[in-house]
Design an enzyme around this catalytic site. Structure first.
Site, PDB file in Angstrom:
ATOM      1  N   HIS A   1       0.828  -1.200  -0.114  1.00 46.55           N
ATOM      2  CA  HIS A   1      -0.035  -0.071   0.014  1.00 46.55           C
ATOM      3  C   HIS A   1       0.777   1.308   0.000  1.00 46.55           C
ATOM      4  O   HIS A   1       0.385   2.391   0.441  1.00 46.55           O
ATOM      5  CB  HIS A   1      -0.890  -0.029   1.215  1.00 46.55           C
ATOM      6  N   ARG A   2       2.240   1.070  -0.459  1.00 48.10           N
ATOM      7  CA  ARG A   2       2.968   2.175  -0.663  1.00 48.10           C
ATOM      8  C   ARG A   2       3.279   2.676   0.654  1.00 48.10           C
ATOM      9  O   ARG A   2       3.729   3.998   0.830  1.00 48.10           O
ATOM     10  CB  ARG A   2       2.331   3.157  -1.440  1.00 48.10           C
TER      11      ARG A   2
END
Ligand SMILES: Cc1cc2nc3c(=O)[nH]c(=O)nc-3n(C[C@H](O)[C@H](O)[C@H](O)COP(=O)(O)O)c2cc1C
Length: 192
Positions: A170-171
């Site tokens: 999710h970065r």
């Protein structure tokens, strides 16, 4: 986890050499003119220790001229399979002639001749001109050791800042930043 960035680099580089399909030592080298115009290209890491990260090139090339005028550079490794990057910034100095000679001697004979044959970064009229220069040099040096061209040399980037980036879902990536503080290093984190 090691608190010394050189040890951490060594550990990551060993994993990259074991896992990447080729050229784990390939790194982007960014240089700039004194008025701040950047340029970037790939080079190969040929040595690293506490003093810095070494690559070899032609000092009359575009990068060589930029480094002569502005002795600062940035390096970037991206190991895709590991989903990691390392960013390095610092001052650049040429390696000593004996160190450059020793590395040049390990190169293949054709690479040694190529270092003489190539006016790196200068315009080339045709591939044939380059091949004929190479063939002439090969004939002229038949049976002789090929010395290192004086304009073919190594450069060492002495890091002042090294960042280790790790991919996270999710970065929400992890960024560990080491900055030089006198003889030692200070470690901190950055938002991704
Ligand atoms: C994976 C890779 C590794 C390279 N390694 C080197 C190197 O170690 N030294 C070098 O002079 N050029 C190397 N090159 C070529 C450079 O990227 C570049 O084309 C050349 O050095 C001229 O750059 P300049 O005109 O900015 O000076 C490499 C290219 C690639 C794709």
């Amino acid at each position: 986890m090691p608190a010394d960035p050189h040890q951490l680099f060594e550990a990551w580089f060993a994993e990259a050499k074991a896992g990447e399909p080729n050229d784990a030592g390939a790194m982007a080298l960014a240089t700039a003119t004194p008025d701040g115009r950047p340029s970037v290209r790939m080079v190969l890491l040929k040595g690293h220790d506490e003093r810095g990260f070494v690559f070899y090139t032609n000092s009359r090339s575009r990068k060589g001229e930029e480094l002569a005028a502005n002795g600062r550079a940035a390096l970037l490794f991206h190991w895709k399979s590991l989903r990691r990057q390392v960013r390095i910034e610092g001052a650049v100095t040429p390696v000593g002639p004996l160190e450059a000679d020793a590395y040049f001697a390990t190169r293949s004979r054709d690479s040694q001749l190529g270092a003489w044959a190539s006016d790196q970064s200068r315009p080339l009229v045709s591939r044939e001109v380059f091949e004929s220069r190479f063939a002439q040099l090969a004939a002229a040096n038949e049976g002789k050791d090929v010395p290192r061209p004086p304009h073919w040399c190594g450069y060492r980037v002495a890091p002042e800042r090294i960042e280790f980036w790790t991919d996270r879902p999710h970065r929400l990536h992890e960024r560990r930043l080491f900055t030089r503080a006198g003889p030692g290093w200070t470690e901190g984190l950055l938002y991704p």
